[in-house]
Each structure stands twice: as C-alpha cells, then as structure tokens.
Scaffold this motif. Structure first.
Motif, PDB file in Angstrom:
ATOM      1  N   ARG A 292       0.838  -1.329  -0.055  1.00  0.00           N
ATOM      2  CA  ARG A 292       0.026  -0.021  -0.053  1.00  0.00           C
ATOM      3  C   ARG A 292       0.708   1.359  -0.071  1.00  0.00           C
ATOM      4  N   SER A 293       2.047   1.384   0.687  1.00  0.00           N
ATOM      5  CA  SER A 293       2.645   2.410   0.853  1.00  0.00           C
ATOM      6  C   SER A 293       4.021   2.381   0.332  1.00  0.00           C
ATOM      7  N   SER A 294       4.733   3.470  -0.119  1.00  0.00           N
ATOM      8  CA  SER A 294       5.933   3.369  -0.806  1.00  0.00           C
ATOM      9  C   SER A 294       6.907   4.772  -0.381  1.00  0.00           C
ATOM     10  N   VAL A 295       8.060   4.204  -0.281  1.00  0.00           N
ATOM     11  CA  VAL A 295       9.078   5.095   0.031  1.00  0.00           C
ATOM     12  C   VAL A 295       9.424   5.941  -1.071  1.00  0.00           C
ATOM     13  N   THR A 296       9.781   7.346  -0.695  1.00  0.00           N
ATOM     14  CA  THR A 296      10.246   8.305  -1.838  1.00  0.00           C
ATOM     15  C   THR A 296      11.683   8.406  -1.532  1.00  0.00           C
ATOM     16  N   LEU A 297      12.428   8.758  -2.685  1.00  0.00           N
ATOM     17  CA  LEU A 297      13.764   9.121  -2.804  1.00  0.00           C
ATOM     18  C   LEU A 297      14.237  10.008  -1.593  1.00  0.00           C
ATOM     19  N   GLU A 298      13.098  11.046  -1.362  1.00  0.00           N
ATOM     20  CA  GLU A 298      13.624  12.149  -0.164  1.00  0.00           C
ATOM     21  C   GLU A 298      13.614  11.423   1.170  1.00  0.00           C
ATOM     22  N   GLU A 299      12.593  10.620   1.292  1.00  0.00           N
ATOM     23  CA  GLU A 299      12.109   9.974   2.568  1.00  0.00           C
ATOM     24  C   GLU A 299      13.464   8.972   2.870  1.00  0.00           C
ATOM     25  N   ALA A 300      13.847   8.244   1.864  1.00  0.00           N
ATOM     26  CA  ALA A 300      14.850   7.154   2.022  1.00  0.00           C
ATOM     27  C   ALA A 300      16.391   7.976   2.470  1.00  0.00           C
ATOM     28  N   ASN A 301      16.598   8.977   1.985  1.00  0.00           N
ATOM     29  CA  ASN A 301      17.779   9.805   2.062  1.00  0.00           C
ATOM     30  C   ASN A 301      17.619  10.941   3.434  1.00  0.00           C
ATOM     31  N   GLU A 302      16.604  11.071   3.873  1.00  0.00           N
ATOM     32  CA  GLU A 302      16.309  11.885   4.885  1.00  0.00           C
ATOM     33  C   GLU A 302      17.359  11.596   6.158  1.00  0.00           C
ATOM     34  N   ASP A 303      17.572  10.722   6.695  1.00  0.00           N
ATOM     35  CA  ASP A 303      18.379  10.375   7.930  1.00  0.00           C
ATOM     36  C   ASP A 303      19.314   8.967   7.502  1.00  0.00           C
ATOM     37  N   ARG A 304      20.299   9.330   6.941  1.00  0.00           N
ATOM     38  CA  ARG A 304      21.382   8.216   6.621  1.00  0.00           C
ATOM     39  C   ARG A 304      22.292   7.713   7.278  1.00  0.00           C
ATOM     40  N   THR A 305      23.040   6.429   7.308  1.00  0.00           N
ATOM     41  CA  THR A 305      23.873   6.226   8.347  1.00  0.00           C
ATOM     42  C   THR A 305      25.070   6.933   7.914  1.00  0.00           C
ATOM     43  N   VAL A 306      26.021   7.256   8.846  1.00  0.00           N
ATOM     44  CA  VAL A 306      27.172   7.685   8.620  1.00  0.00           C
ATOM     45  C   VAL A 306      28.515   6.662   9.056  1.00  0.00           C
ATOM     46  N   TYR A 307      29.182   6.531   8.098  1.00  0.00           N
ATOM     47  CA  TYR A 307      30.361   5.508   8.261  1.00  0.00           C
ATOM     48  C   TYR A 307      31.519   6.310   8.595  1.00  0.00           C
ATOM     49  N   LEU A 308      32.273   6.137   9.546  1.00  0.00           N
ATOM     50  CA  LEU A 308      33.371   7.023  10.043  1.00  0.00           C
ATOM     51  C   LEU A 308      34.660   6.028   9.553  1.00  0.00           C
ATOM     52  N   ILE A 309      35.439   7.027   8.614  1.00  0.00           N
ATOM     53  CA  ILE A 309      36.768   5.969   8.170  1.00  0.00           C
ATOM     54  C   ILE A 309      37.956   7.039   8.647  1.00  0.00           C
ATOM     55  N   ASP A 310      38.929   6.413   8.399  1.00  0.00           N
ATOM     56  CA  ASP A 310      40.235   6.826   8.774  1.00  0.00           C
ATOM     57  C   ASP A 310      40.515   8.173   7.914  1.00  0.00           C
ATOM     58  N   ASP A 311      40.849   9.403   8.530  1.00  0.00           N
ATOM     59  CA  ASP A 311      40.754  10.772   7.551  1.00  0.00           C
ATOM     60  C   ASP A 311      41.731  10.546   6.247  1.00  0.00           C
ATOM     61  N   ALA A 312      42.925   9.538   6.517  1.00  0.00           N
ATOM     62  CA  ALA A 312      43.819   9.361   5.412  1.00  0.00           C
ATOM     63  C   ALA A 312      43.119   8.766   4.399  1.00  0.00           C
ATOM     64  N   GLU A 313      42.242   7.892   4.428  1.00  0.00           N
ATOM     65  CA  GLU A 313      41.192   7.234   3.491  1.00  0.00           C
ATOM     66  C   GLU A 313      40.647   8.275   2.845  1.00  0.00           C
ATOM     67  N   ALA A 314      40.238   9.399   2.967  1.00  0.00           N
ATOM     68  CA  ALA A 314      39.389  10.179   2.563  1.00  0.00           C
ATOM     69  C   ALA A 314      39.932  10.791   1.195  1.00  0.00           C
ATOM     70  N   GLU A 315      41.257  10.811   1.323  1.00  0.00           N
ATOM     71  CA  GLU A 315      42.037  11.459   0.022  1.00  0.00           C
ATOM     72  C   GLU A 315      41.798  10.255  -1.141  1.00  0.00           C
ATOM     73  N   HIS A 316      41.602   9.135  -0.721  1.00  0.00           N
ATOM     74  CA  HIS A 316      41.257   8.099  -1.921  1.00  0.00           C
ATOM     75  C   HIS A 316      40.090   7.356  -1.592  1.00  0.00           C
ATOM     76  N   VAL A 317      38.943   8.034  -1.663  1.00  0.00           N
ATOM     77  CA  VAL A 317      37.773   7.439  -1.247  1.00  0.00           C
ATOM     78  C   VAL A 317      37.249   6.337  -2.051  1.00  0.00           C
ATOM     79  N   ASP A 318      37.406   6.714  -3.285  1.00  0.00           N
ATOM     80  CA  ASP A 318      36.965   5.702  -4.353  1.00  0.00           C
ATOM     81  C   ASP A 318      37.565   4.564  -4.139  1.00  0.00           C
ATOM     82  N   GLU A 319      38.829   4.381  -3.842  1.00  0.00           N
ATOM     83  CA  GLU A 319      39.435   3.134  -3.699  1.00  0.00           C
ATOM     84  C   GLU A 319      38.943   2.580  -2.400  1.00  0.00           C
ATOM     85  N   TRP A 320      38.878   3.310  -1.275  1.00  0.00           N
ATOM     86  CA  TRP A 320      38.044   2.907  -0.093  1.00  0.00           C
ATOM     87  C   TRP A 320      37.064   2.047  -0.216  1.00  0.00           C
ATOM     88  N   VAL A 321      36.260   2.824  -1.268  1.00  0.00           N
ATOM     89  CA  VAL A 321      34.694   2.236  -1.526  1.00  0.00           C
ATOM     90  C   VAL A 321      34.915   0.889  -2.422  1.00  0.00           C
TER      91      VAL A 321
END
Length: 113
Positions: free
Chosen positions: A28-57
């Motif tokens: 009956r109900s559906s989730v919208t893109l806006e609702e799903a992205n309203e409150d996302r999980t935050v993943y903490l990574i080492d700040d050095a990894e952020a320089e190469h976040v694509d590689e980390w992902v």
C-alpha cells in the motif's frame, strides 16, 4: 576535530524501486527518494582514506551495500541475486566529508545494540 572522515551512502532511484517492490507484506505505501535519504547512516573512516575514498569504496562496497540492504530488509532472500560493484554504483552514491568535529568531548564508546 577528530581523525576521521564521514562517508554517507545516498540511495538512488533503483534502490528505492527495489525497496518499494520487494516488500512481501506491504504493497500500500511506498518510500520516496527524499524519505529514504532523509536520515542516512554515517560511516566513519580514517581521515587518510578520505583522500582516496573511491579506492576505499572499491575495497568496502560489499560491506556498505549489505548494511544498506539490511537496513531495509534483513531477509537476505529478498536481496538482489547478484550483488557487485556495478549494482552498488547504480543504486548508491557516495558522499565523503573530511571535517568531523566532536562537539561532545570525552570518550567515544561502542553501543551494545
């Protein structure tokens, strides 16, 4: 400031379509893109990894994807059959924030959820 970067996985339309079509109990109900992205999980990574976040992902996409899928449906039989980097890229977008400030101070502790 802490020596971490914040990674946020934003869901794209194909992920939302999956959420709304796979639910075996509620059509009956559906989730919208806006609702799903309203409150996302935050993943903490080492700040050095952020320089190469694509590689980390590239190295960690499976764990991220499984966490995101499990947030919606814990029953793995409902998950897509083939989970790979191409599907992750089609369904998810990565944001990386390199400035993380701890405004609480004191020790951080792990929750016993």
């Amino acid at each position: 400031m802490i020596n971490r970067a914040a990674v946020i996985v934003r869901l794209k339309k194909p992920f939302i379509n999956w959420i709304n079509t796979v639910d075996p109990y509620d059509k009956r109900s559906s989730v919208t893109l806006e609702e799903a992205n309203e409150d996302r999980t935050v993943y903490l990574i080492d700040d050095a990894e952020a320089e190469h976040v694509d590689e980390w992902v590239d190295l960690n996409f499976m764990q991220l994807f499984e966490c995101e899928l499990e947030d919606w449906y814990q029953d793995e039989s409902l998950w897509p059959e083939k989970i790979d980097k191409d599907l992750f890229d089609a369904w998810c977008e990565i944001e990386c924030h390199t400035v993380v400030i701890d405004t609480v101070g004191g020790e951080m502790s792990e929750s016993d959820i």
